[in-house]
Design a protein around this motif. Structure first.
Motif, mmCIF file in Angstrom:
data_model
loop_
_atom_site.group_PDB
_atom_site.id
_atom_site.type_symbol
_atom_site.label_atom_id
_atom_site.label_comp_id
_atom_site.label_asym_id
_atom_site.label_seq_id
_atom_site.Cartn_x
_atom_site.Cartn_y
_atom_site.Cartn_z
ATOM 1 N N LEU A 314 0.803 -1.060 -0.010
ATOM 2 C CA LEU A 314 0.023 -0.120 -0.091
ATOM 3 C C LEU A 314 0.728 1.259 0.022
ATOM 4 O O LEU A 314 0.452 2.193 -0.920
ATOM 5 C CB LEU A 314 -0.986 -0.154 1.145
ATOM 6 N N TYR A 315 2.048 1.261 0.794
ATOM 7 C CA TYR A 315 2.692 2.392 0.926
ATOM 8 C C TYR A 315 3.780 2.664 -0.214
ATOM 9 O O TYR A 315 4.356 3.625 -0.207
ATOM 10 C CB TYR A 315 3.488 2.435 2.376
ATOM 11 N N ASN A 316 3.753 1.745 -1.191
ATOM 12 C CA ASN A 316 4.534 2.046 -2.346
ATOM 13 C C ASN A 316 4.169 2.793 -3.331
ATOM 14 O O ASN A 316 4.549 2.715 -4.710
ATOM 15 C CB ASN A 316 4.960 0.775 -2.911
ATOM 16 N N GLY A 317 3.168 3.837 -2.792
ATOM 17 C CA GLY A 317 2.560 4.842 -3.886
ATOM 18 C C GLY A 317 1.774 5.675 -3.522
ATOM 19 O O GLY A 317 1.219 5.369 -2.327
ATOM 20 N N GLY A 318 1.052 6.561 -4.025
ATOM 21 C CA GLY A 318 -0.053 7.292 -3.598
ATOM 22 C C GLY A 318 0.151 8.572 -3.109
ATOM 23 O O GLY A 318 -0.699 9.368 -3.377
ATOM 24 N N TYR A 319 1.327 9.360 -2.911
ATOM 25 C CA TYR A 319 1.595 10.644 -2.458
ATOM 26 C C TYR A 319 1.837 11.288 -3.849
ATOM 27 O O TYR A 319 2.736 10.613 -4.606
ATOM 28 C CB TYR A 319 2.875 10.702 -1.333
ATOM 29 N N GLY A 320 1.097 12.461 -3.901
ATOM 30 C CA GLY A 320 1.521 13.135 -5.118
ATOM 31 C C GLY A 320 0.987 14.567 -4.794
ATOM 32 O O GLY A 320 0.792 15.016 -3.582
ATOM 33 N N ASP A 321 1.359 15.489 -5.846
ATOM 34 C CA ASP A 321 1.080 16.816 -5.971
ATOM 35 C C ASP A 321 0.417 17.431 -7.089
ATOM 36 O O ASP A 321 0.608 16.533 -8.135
ATOM 37 C CB ASP A 321 2.257 17.556 -5.344
ATOM 38 N N LEU A 322 -0.181 18.622 -7.089
ATOM 39 C CA LEU A 322 -0.780 19.249 -8.313
ATOM 40 C C LEU A 322 -0.299 20.669 -8.212
ATOM 41 O O LEU A 322 -0.119 21.268 -7.323
ATOM 42 C CB LEU A 322 -2.238 19.179 -8.138
ATOM 43 N N VAL A 323 -0.301 20.974 -9.448
ATOM 44 C CA VAL A 323 0.073 22.628 -9.712
ATOM 45 C C VAL A 323 -0.902 23.220 -10.945
ATOM 46 O O VAL A 323 -0.882 22.336 -12.007
ATOM 47 C CB VAL A 323 1.467 22.755 -9.937
ATOM 48 N N ALA A 324 -1.308 24.315 -10.943
ATOM 49 C CA ALA A 324 -2.217 24.945 -11.820
ATOM 50 C C ALA A 324 -1.141 25.176 -13.099
ATOM 51 O O ALA A 324 -0.275 26.099 -12.786
ATOM 52 C CB ALA A 324 -3.053 25.960 -11.431
ATOM 53 N N LEU A 325 -1.582 25.053 -14.518
ATOM 54 C CA LEU A 325 -1.053 25.522 -15.274
ATOM 55 C C LEU A 325 -1.731 26.635 -16.184
ATOM 56 O O LEU A 325 -1.013 27.137 -17.124
ATOM 57 C CB LEU A 325 -0.729 24.459 -16.414
ATOM 58 N N GLY A 326 -2.914 27.073 -15.926
ATOM 59 C CA GLY A 326 -3.798 27.960 -16.324
ATOM 60 C C GLY A 326 -4.749 27.233 -17.261
ATOM 61 O O GLY A 326 -4.620 26.087 -17.646
ATOM 62 N N GLU A 327 -6.077 28.244 -17.696
ATOM 63 C CA GLU A 327 -6.752 27.608 -18.506
ATOM 64 C C GLU A 327 -7.378 26.316 -17.958
ATOM 65 O O GLU A 327 -7.808 25.502 -18.756
ATOM 66 C CB GLU A 327 -6.259 27.519 -19.994
ATOM 67 N N ASN A 328 -7.473 26.078 -16.822
ATOM 68 C CA ASN A 328 -8.080 24.902 -16.086
ATOM 69 C C ASN A 328 -7.171 23.730 -16.254
ATOM 70 O O ASN A 328 -7.942 22.660 -16.344
ATOM 71 C CB ASN A 328 -9.526 24.834 -16.608
ATOM 72 N N ARG A 329 -6.259 23.700 -16.682
ATOM 73 C CA ARG A 329 -5.265 22.456 -16.759
ATOM 74 C C ARG A 329 -4.397 22.662 -15.579
ATOM 75 O O ARG A 329 -3.899 23.541 -15.003
ATOM 76 C CB ARG A 329 -4.297 22.785 -18.026
ATOM 77 N N LEU A 330 -4.028 21.155 -14.996
ATOM 78 C CA LEU A 330 -3.227 20.959 -13.994
ATOM 79 C C LEU A 330 -2.171 20.043 -14.375
ATOM 80 O O LEU A 330 -2.280 19.253 -15.362
ATOM 81 C CB LEU A 330 -3.908 20.503 -12.988
ATOM 82 N N PHE A 331 -1.060 20.240 -13.614
ATOM 83 C CA PHE A 331 -0.124 18.946 -13.768
ATOM 84 C C PHE A 331 0.048 18.193 -12.446
ATOM 85 O O PHE A 331 0.126 19.210 -11.602
ATOM 86 C CB PHE A 331 1.318 19.533 -14.335
#
Length: 365
Positions: A314-331
């Motif tokens: 279970l602990y070998n994945g799952g953490y992440g983060d998001l950043v806005a790119l503009g025009e309602n897109r995200l990375f």
């Protein structure tokens, strides 16, 4: 709804290497990524001898990431400041430089910060706060100040979530730690009015002991003025992600309400249409990286139903983060694993589009 436009490796899998805990910030047209990398070790849940690395990419070329030289001055904190996780404050323990666990990169105004942690099971656990300087010409990051948070009270188990500016000018540090001898943690909010030189408790966001819960990691999102939203992990089954609101700039928090999401390690990001979340999705038979969204006019979250499932523990994945790119897109950047249990960092470009067409479903990499 959120749809996935494209996904791709950011840091490729290497057998025996444990890449994890990616966090992101945007600086103009550049994205910066912090990653903790370690060696796979079955006796350590997230591998051993971790080190923090940093990378950069242009917002127009997110499939190509370049490493950044990171000059970390370990002498900025005296070695006798390290404390034992068993004895709360045993200053005779000395940490090995190669046991970083967290890599939380934050951008507040023009300043870059890094929250890191030295952790070795049954040996030591200490959180640090660093100020960074980015040399655009040399593409180099320098750690110019580094402070231990060992003296913070209540004692921190860890920090989690990005540093954010308060409406009153304070620097706000989301964290979690114990309020009693039970060993159960609670989400805490600390503030600093001197750019991180000293920290004081601003609020107990929720008290796990009094609510019979086991709360820890949480992410904060500014709703404007003195309004804040927090999404909080509960280690007790069924792993509800609770939400709470503050109307006084984080000094007090309202009752917990069920977000409808089931998972761990939430991170929040604002867009023109509302708020997006990434988290470890534990709602199904196999764990995954989950995405959800909440429109500005709604209080309830909607699952994007595009979880990126992974194999192994279970602990070998799952953490992440998001950043806005503009025009309602995200990375999004997150870590996943296969049966080899050597996690790698993956990226995904997402779009928030109510008129979205067919969705690209995540398959096994």
């Amino acid at each position: 709804m959120l749809k996935v436009l494209k996904r791709f490796p950011v840091i490729a899998k290497k057998s025996g290497v444990y890449h994890s805990f990616p966090t992101l910030v945007r600086r103009g047209e550049t994205l910066l990524l912090a990653v903790r990398s370690a060696m796979v070790d079955e006796s350590e849940a997230h591998g051993r001898e971790g080190m923090i690395s940093l990378y950069r990419a242009s917002v127009t070329d997110l499939e190509h990431w370049q490493p950044i030289r990171f000059d970390s001055n370990r002498d900025l904190c005296t070695k006798d400041s390290f404390r034992s996780s068993k004895e709360n404050m045993n200053r005779t323990k000395v940490s090995d430089d190669r046991w970083d666990l967290d890599a939380i990169l934050s951008s507040v105004g023009e300043q870059l910060y890094l929250q890191s942690r030295k952790y070795k099971h049954d040996s030591y656990n200490e959180t640090f706060f660093s100020q960074l300087s980015f040399d655009e010409t040399a593409q180099q990051l320098l750690e110019v100040e580094r402070h231990s948070l060992a003296s913070a009270q209540p004692a921190l188990s860890a920090s989690y979530g990005h540093l954010v500016p308060g409406d009153d000018g304070a620097l706000l540090l989301p964290a979690y730690g114990g309020l009693s001898e039970s060993g159960i943690t609670s989400p805490l909010l600390f503030h600093s009015y001197d750019d991180g030189a000293s920290w004081q408790l601003r609020a107990v966001v929720a008290n796990s002991d009094s609510q019979a819960r086991y709360l820890n990691e949480y992410s904060m999102h500014h709703l404007g003025g003195k309004q804040w939203l927090a999404l909080i992990r509960d280690n007790h089954q069924p792993s509800i992600l609770w939400q709470s609101h503050s109307g006084d700039d984080g000094f007090s928090w309202g009752e917990l309400t069920d977000s409808g999401l089931r998972g761990h390690a939430p991170m929040l990001c604002g867009t023109d249409s509302g708020i997006a979340a990434i988290y470890r999705d534990v709602s199904g038979p196999t764990p995954g990286v989950g995405f959800a969204y909440k429109e500005k006019s709604h209080d309830q979250w909607e699952s994007a139903d595009v979880s990126r499932h992974y194999e192994g523990a279970l602990y070998n994945g799952g953490y992440g983060d998001l950043v806005a790119l503009g025009e309602n897109r995200l990375f999004a950047a997150y870590y996943v694993a296969d049966a080899d249990e050597s996690p790698w960092i993956e990226g995904a470009i997402l779009a928030w589009d109510d008129q979205a067409g067919p969705r690209m479903e995540f398959g096994k990499a």
